[in-house]
Design an enzyme around this catalytic site. Structure first.
Site, PDB file in Angstrom:
ATOM      1  N   ARG A  24       2.705 -11.167   3.821  1.00 18.26           N
ATOM      2  CA  ARG A  24       1.785  -9.412   4.210  1.00 18.26           C
ATOM      3  C   ARG A  24       2.788  -8.771   4.767  1.00 18.26           C
ATOM      4  NH1 ARG A  24       0.102 -13.385   2.026  1.00 18.26           N
ATOM      5  NH2 ARG A  24       0.810 -11.784   0.194  1.00 18.26           N
ATOM      6  N   GLN A  35     -10.734  -2.602   8.805  1.00 20.83           N
ATOM      7  CA  GLN A  35     -10.868  -4.058   9.318  1.00 20.83           C
ATOM      8  C   GLN A  35      -9.031  -4.135   8.365  1.00 20.83           C
ATOM      9  OE1 GLN A  35     -14.150  -5.939   7.677  1.00 20.83           O
ATOM     10  NE2 GLN A  35     -14.835  -3.662   6.441  1.00 20.83           N
ATOM     11  N   ASP A  46      -3.027  -3.431   8.136  1.00 14.80           N
ATOM     12  CA  ASP A  46      -2.291  -2.236   7.662  1.00 14.80           C
ATOM     13  C   ASP A  46      -1.428  -1.067   8.614  1.00 14.80           C
ATOM     14  OD1 ASP A  46      -3.250  -0.032   6.032  1.00 14.80           O
ATOM     15  OD2 ASP A  46      -3.731  -1.438   4.706  1.00 14.80           O
ATOM     16  N   HIS A  80      -9.069  -6.115  13.479  1.00 15.67           N
ATOM     17  CA  HIS A  80      -8.845  -6.764  12.469  1.00 15.67           C
ATOM     18  C   HIS A  80      -7.394  -6.966  12.656  1.00 15.67           C
ATOM     19  CE1 HIS A  80     -12.178  -7.927  10.683  1.00 15.67           C
ATOM     20  NE2 HIS A  80     -12.613  -8.285  11.709  1.00 15.67           N
TER      21      HIS A  80
HETATM   22  P1  OAD Z   1     -12.693  -7.794   1.255  1.00 18.35           P
HETATM   23  O1  OAD Z   1     -11.544  -8.392  -0.783  1.00 18.35           O
HETATM   24  O2  OAD Z   1     -13.765  -8.357   0.912  1.00 18.35           O
HETATM   25  O3  OAD Z   1     -13.684  -6.481  -0.163  1.00 18.35           O
HETATM   26  C1  OAD Z   1     -12.746  -5.719  -0.991  1.00 18.35           C
HETATM   27  C2  OAD Z   1     -14.069  -4.655  -1.297  1.00 18.35           C
HETATM   28  O4  OAD Z   1     -13.274  -3.336  -1.744  1.00 18.35           O
HETATM   29  C3  OAD Z   1     -14.677  -4.812  -2.293  1.00 18.35           C
HETATM   30  O5  OAD Z   1     -16.512  -4.590  -1.847  1.00 18.35           O
HETATM   31  C4  OAD Z   1     -14.556  -4.569  -3.665  1.00 18.35           C
HETATM   32  O6  OAD Z   1     -15.067  -3.972  -4.758  1.00 18.35           O
HETATM   33  C5  OAD Z   1     -13.142  -3.507  -2.671  1.00 18.35           C
HETATM   34  N1  OAD Z   1     -12.871  -2.552  -3.282  1.00 18.35           N
HETATM   35  C6  OAD Z   1     -11.824  -3.265  -4.543  1.00 18.35           C
HETATM   36  N2  OAD Z   1     -10.832  -2.509  -4.900  1.00 18.35           N
HETATM   37  C7  OAD Z   1     -11.447  -1.103  -4.688  1.00 18.35           C
HETATM   38  C8  OAD Z   1     -10.274   0.575  -5.034  1.00 18.35           C
HETATM   39  N3  OAD Z   1      -9.769   0.247  -5.322  1.00 18.35           N
HETATM   40  N4  OAD Z   1     -11.436   1.245  -4.319  1.00 18.35           N
HETATM   41  C9  OAD Z   1     -12.533   1.025  -3.605  1.00 18.35           C
HETATM   42  N5  OAD Z   1     -12.666  -0.214  -3.210  1.00 18.35           N
HETATM   43  C10 OAD Z   1     -12.159  -1.379  -3.666  1.00 18.35           C
HETATM   44  O7  OAD Z   1     -12.016  -6.806   2.123  1.00 18.35           O
HETATM   45  P2  OAD Z   1     -13.318  -6.963   3.962  1.00 18.35           P
HETATM   46  O8  OAD Z   1     -14.624  -6.040   3.072  1.00 18.35           O
HETATM   47  O9  OAD Z   1     -11.538  -5.559   3.840  1.00 18.35           O
HETATM   48  O10 OAD Z   1     -10.268 -11.056   7.887  1.00 18.35           O
HETATM   49  O11 OAD Z   1     -12.618  -8.069   4.174  1.00 18.35           O
HETATM   50  C11 OAD Z   1     -13.085  -7.841   5.845  1.00 18.35           C
HETATM   51  C12 OAD Z   1     -12.145  -8.555   6.275  1.00 18.35           C
HETATM   52  O12 OAD Z   1     -11.997  -9.794   5.434  1.00 18.35           O
HETATM   53  C13 OAD Z   1     -10.675  -8.527   6.329  1.00 18.35           C
HETATM   54  O13 OAD Z   1     -10.155  -7.480   7.323  1.00 18.35           O
HETATM   55  C14 OAD Z   1     -10.104 -10.144   6.650  1.00 18.35           C
HETATM   56  C15 OAD Z   1     -10.607 -10.255   5.483  1.00 18.35           C
HETATM   57  O14 OAD Z   1     -10.807 -11.984   5.748  1.00 18.35           O
HETATM   58  C16 OAD Z   1      -9.386 -10.954   8.361  1.00 18.35           C
HETATM   59  O15 OAD Z   1      -8.127 -11.176   7.787  1.00 18.35           O
HETATM   60  C17 OAD Z   1      -9.570 -10.920   9.587  1.00 18.35           C
END
Ligand code: OAD
Length: 288
Positions: free
Chosen positions: A109, A139, A142, A157
């Site tokens: 990563r 969250q 990066d 995070h």
């Molecule tokens: P997710 O992978 O759960 O969600 C990503 C979101 O981004 C989804 O709702 C997609 O629909 C949206 N998405 C995808 N492509 C996109 C784009 N080009 N523009 C805008 N939105 C887009 O990721 P997070 O919600 O960040 O934690 O996940 C939360 C936490 O879960 C992370 O910080 C990580 C993970 O496990 C840890 O590692 C502790």
């Protein structure tokens, strides 16, 4: 002697020009906006706040904001949690059971992070600092918000480019390069681990984040599936009259807030629509 104490938010040029008209050009000539004016024995004391009182924009960002930079999200089709078992790479148990795998996962990563650049959405968020007091609560691990120029970024995070001691969590270091190896130790001699909040671990930054949401005038949630708590719960702290915007191309869990607008676009395009609404003052009565 007469004293007029003018106090108010005269932040924008228009209002200053209105004041100028109201006082008249002759009086205005004597105005020192930071001090006093004297006109034929009358002293008018002026306290005019020239600095613009900016609205507080609080942003909760997630993996989707970095997707257009080429970093995988977690829960989308093809996302990281489809390729890896979360508990095998992102938990403290994983660290105890298979340190080599955890190190390799985060090394990959980190290596990728050196190869990508901030995208239009990161840049647009940084640009909003010209007109708003912008606080980003992310969250993401990066550093693309920072590299785009955002100055207030709180990482919930952890941070990929940082590592920390396994016996003293206050010993946090910026790693030189992308690779953290077995045998790399802190100054107290313990193995260094990624500076990441793993599943099952506390999220210390949440205490700092809550008051930021409580004080928001406008809240933007961008690129997060709102699946992971306590981060997802932060939007419950925004005031009732705070406009809430969601930018995400996909459906999200229901959000119970009276002034919610879901902009169903990817981050870059969604930010264009969002900034247009903000700059035209439409966040008062948001539209999709
Ligand atoms: P997710 O992978 O759960 O969600 C990503 C979101 O981004 C989804 O709702 C997609 O629909 C949206 N998405 C995808 N492509 C996109 C784009 N080009 N523009 C805008 N939105 C887009 O990721 P997070 O919600 O960040 O934690 O996940 C939360 C936490 O879960 C992370 O910080 C990580 C993970 O496990 C840890 O590692 C502790």
């Amino acid at each position: 002697m007469y004293g007029i104490h003018l106090v108010g938010d005269l932040g924008d040029r228009l209002k200053v020009n209105e004041l100028k008209c109201w006082l008249g050009a002759k009086v205005w000539r004597f105005c020192n906006l930071k001090g006093n004016i004297e006109i034929a024995g009358l002293q008018i004391r002026m306290s005019i706040f020239m600095s613009k009182k900016m609205k507080k924009l609080v942003v909760l960002s997630g993996a989707g904001v970095s997707a257009e930079s080429g970093i995988s999200t977690f829960r989308d089709a093809g996302g990281l949690w489809e390729k890896y078992d979360i508990m095998e790479v992102a938990s403290y148990d994983a660290w105890l059971n298979n340190q080599a795998l955890v190190l390799e996962f985060y090394n990959q990563r980190r290596k990728q992070l050196y190869e990508v650049e901030p995208n239009a959405a990161h840049l647009a968020l940084a640009d909003l600092e010209k007109d708003f007091e912008v606080q980003i609560v992310t969250q993401n691990v990066d550093d693309l918000h920072e590299r785009a120029g955002s100055t207030k970024v709180l990482h919930l995070h952890g941070e990929l480019k940082k590592v920390r001691s396994t016996i003293d969590s206050s010993l946090v270091y910026t790693l030189d390069g992308w690779e953290l190896k077995k045998g790399d130790t802190c100054e107290k001699g313990s193995q260094l681990r990624p500076h990441i909040v793993w599943f099952g671990e506390a999220v210390p930054a949440i205490q700092e984040a809550i008051p930021l949401f409580e004080q928001a005038d406008i809240c933007l949630v961008i690129g997060t599936s709102l699946n992971v708590y306590p981060a997802a719960g932060l939007i419950q702290y925004i005031p009732r009259n705070c406009a809430l915007f969601l930018i995400d191309p996909n459906d999200l869990p229901p959000v119970y807030h009276p002034k919610t607008v879901h902009i169903r676009e990817k981050a870059g395009k969604g930010m264009l629509s969002f900034t247009q609404q903000l700059r035209s003052g439409k966040e008062e009565r948001p539209t999709v």
